[in-house]
Design a protein around this motif. Sequence first.
Motif, PDB file in Angstrom:
ATOM      1  N   UNK B  66       0.902  -1.174  -0.089  1.00 47.17           N
ATOM      2  CA  UNK B  66       0.007  -0.164  -0.001  1.00 47.17           C
ATOM      3  C   UNK B  66       0.957   1.303  -0.042  1.00 47.17           C
ATOM      4  N   UNK B 126      -6.650   3.127  -3.756  1.00 46.59           N
ATOM      5  CA  UNK B 126      -7.365   3.328  -2.552  1.00 46.59           C
ATOM      6  C   UNK B 126      -6.656   4.103  -1.520  1.00 46.59           C
ATOM      7  N   UNK B 127      -5.362   4.096  -1.290  1.00 47.40           N
ATOM      8  CA  UNK B 127      -4.478   4.837  -0.129  1.00 47.40           C
ATOM      9  C   UNK B 127      -4.537   6.305  -1.018  1.00 47.40           C
ATOM     10  N   UNK B 130      -7.704   8.187  -0.369  1.00 45.91           N
ATOM     11  CA  UNK B 130      -8.046   8.354   1.129  1.00 45.91           C
ATOM     12  C   UNK B 130      -6.840   9.502   1.491  1.00 45.91           C
ATOM     13  N   UNK B 133      -8.290  12.681   0.162  1.00 52.07           N
ATOM     14  CA  UNK B 133      -9.484  13.190   1.058  1.00 52.07           C
ATOM     15  C   UNK B 133      -9.169  13.743   2.393  1.00 52.07           C
ATOM     16  N   UNK B 178     -10.607  -0.438 -12.552  1.00 54.73           N
ATOM     17  CA  UNK B 178     -10.698  -1.665 -11.801  1.00 54.73           C
ATOM     18  C   UNK B 178     -11.386  -2.616 -12.483  1.00 54.73           C
ATOM     19  N   UNK B 179     -12.494  -2.175 -12.955  1.00 56.17           N
ATOM     20  CA  UNK B 179     -13.428  -3.169 -13.878  1.00 56.17           C
ATOM     21  C   UNK B 179     -12.591  -3.744 -15.048  1.00 56.17           C
ATOM     22  N   UNK B 180     -11.547  -3.192 -15.490  1.00 52.19           N
ATOM     23  CA  UNK B 180     -10.926  -3.440 -16.593  1.00 52.19           C
ATOM     24  C   UNK B 180      -9.429  -4.479 -16.323  1.00 52.19           C
ATOM     25  N   UNK B 182      -8.915  -5.243 -12.607  1.00 49.67           N
ATOM     26  CA  UNK B 182      -9.096  -5.997 -11.715  1.00 49.67           C
ATOM     27  C   UNK B 182      -8.184  -5.874 -10.322  1.00 49.67           C
ATOM     28  N   UNK B 184      -6.271  -2.621  -7.838  1.00 46.39           N
ATOM     29  CA  UNK B 184      -6.091  -1.105  -7.672  1.00 46.39           C
ATOM     30  C   UNK B 184      -4.333  -0.609  -7.354  1.00 46.39           C
ATOM     31  N   UNK B 202      -8.538  -0.682 -25.188  1.00 45.63           N
ATOM     32  CA  UNK B 202      -9.694  -0.665 -24.581  1.00 45.63           C
ATOM     33  C   UNK B 202     -10.145   0.875 -23.988  1.00 45.63           C
ATOM     34  N   UNK B 203     -11.211   0.990 -24.667  1.00 37.55           N
ATOM     35  CA  UNK B 203     -11.855   2.491 -24.539  1.00 37.55           C
ATOM     36  C   UNK B 203     -12.248   2.560 -22.889  1.00 37.55           C
ATOM     37  N   UNK B 204     -12.936   1.408 -22.137  1.00 34.23           N
ATOM     38  CA  UNK B 204     -13.151   1.989 -20.765  1.00 34.23           C
ATOM     39  C   UNK B 204     -11.851   2.286 -19.991  1.00 34.23           C
TER      40      UNK B 204
END
Lengths: 167, 481
Positions: B66, B126-127, B130, B133, B178-180, B182, B184, B202-204
């Motif tokens: 992380x 994810x870190x 955070x 934020x 992440x959807x492409x 899998x 983070x 990959x357009x996404x």
Amino acid sequence: MINHVLFYITAVLLVLTYTYAVIAGNPVYSALAMGGAFFLTSFLFVLLGAPFLAVVQVIIYVGAMLVMFLFIIMMFDLNRSSSAPVKYKPSTIFSYVLTMIILLVAFYMARGVVKMPEGFTVVGFGSAENVGFNLLRYYLLPFELASFILLVGVFGAITFIKKRDRV
Amino acid sequence: MYVDVNYTAILPQIIIAATLFISAMADAFTSTRKWPVGMIALLGIGAGIGSSIYLWGDKIISFSQMISMDEFSLLFFITVMIAGFITVLISLKYVDDVESDAGHFYLLLLSSLLGMMFLVSATNLIVIVLGLELMSFSIYPLVGFTRDRQVSLEGAMKYLVLGAFATAFLLYGIALLYSVLGTTNLYTIAKILSTSQNPTGNMVMMAGVALILIGFSFKVALVPFHAWTPDAYQGAPAPITGFMAAAVKAASFAAIIKVVIVVMSSYHVPVAEAMWWLSAVTMFTGNIIAVMQKNVKRMLAYSSIAHAGYVVVGLVSGNAYGMSSAVFYLISYTFTITGSFAIITYLEKNDGTGTELSDFSGLSKTHPVLSIIMAVFMLSLAGIPPTAGFMAKFYVFSSAIKSGYTGLAIFGILTSVISLYYYLRIVYAMYFEEPEEKANMPVPAGISAGVIIALWGVIQLGILPSDIMNLAMQSIQSLLH
């Protein structure tokens, strides 16, 4: 198959409830529509096989946040001030249409490309046990970091609401 | 069960977090004058800088990949902590003047530093979210800290709403990525991209990268994502404006360098074109609008937008030299802008006035030394030798020319000629206009100390830039391996 049918029904309802939350003239209706949308979202989590997340969604969003929203709306008595029907300017409608076009194009391009990442297919992926295990093992640092964000929320609230006696 | 924990990897963060708690306790046990809390914060930030220097050269990856503590993280730790140190120094008197019993000012400053440090050392998206934020949530209340002033609250509100908007962009981009892919984890993402044959097909994924870039662009205020900047910078208390321009920008740029440039661009994801346009539009818009401003804080807000454009010039090429020059630019800008805002803090009155251009009239008559230093800072912002700003612009533009972006470099030099006009207007006002009133209050010790540190940085980086440039090179190298 039944999963797919349920998903599409939920998805359509979800978009409709959120749209109503945005366009409703009365803030209380908006908040209640948002509560309905939170319930529907938690149902999506159930469909994805994540019961723990679904329960957390209901407890935190509906149980805590929605009630807080309603309290704040009632405290400020926003009802009277904003009951006039919302007027839409041409630019607003244009931006809505533009957004829809962009979403359609994005959807068209995304067909067949998005697939479930490996992890989702594992049995028990969203169980409470699994979530807890991952949270306190691999995601220990983000978990602790989130507590700092809550702490800062308290500091921020103090900044704005603290009473003071003039020096 | 084995949990990957190595406390050395987050030692500077632990020191700042401990300082946060000690300051919070001190806040509870002091009177309404809060300078002792500030002193504790100073000590803690000093210890944090010391620990970062002590750890220099180590590379530790911990907490399940992380966090990576390497030269890149440490250099940015030191940069943001120096900005924090100067900000606390210049706020020591200011905070007690504008608000009684206001120890939470220092607590928010420390927690925002903590967020920045996690942001720059994160190796997981994810870190990064955070950390971003934590940094932003601490800055929002600081912008609205002088809550009796309408502009302050307005700036905080605008920053909060647009900041939330930016986070939504960032999160949506991360979700698409992440959807492409899998994952983070940045290391895994780099590995997948390096083995993939055609990552741009990959357009996404491309949409995800674009949304992440937009999310960060809000934070560093690149045009057209800059709308919040003038109001937030003008409304915020002067020390906080300097802190936002220096540290928030540096930390967000560190995240851009790490995520967008190193991970994406090295693996043939074409972000260079987007960066080219962003930087050209940002340099032009920021400098042109700054010319028309009468309020110095607002003028420097637009100038900070323009400076973000110059940093991006270094990132367009995407090679190690370009990124090092961008890092050098951020360090030199940190010293210059915190120093400038130290002087503005001195001039700003308790009700928030005193920062108009006319308030600088004849400053050289009442404060000859302060005027010379302010002139040096302005020349550094304009990019005139022998100051840090000149070397920074020199490195950035030479990196662009070396990579074949000559047009962008020429455009950048032209816009910095425009910027000369409004920076020199402040100098002109100080030296060739008559003062309206002769208010001669003494310069507080904290502000003097902050100005001296900033001045030392500006001169040091201007005359002997190669040392810091080598450190910047080392930090980028540590990131690439």
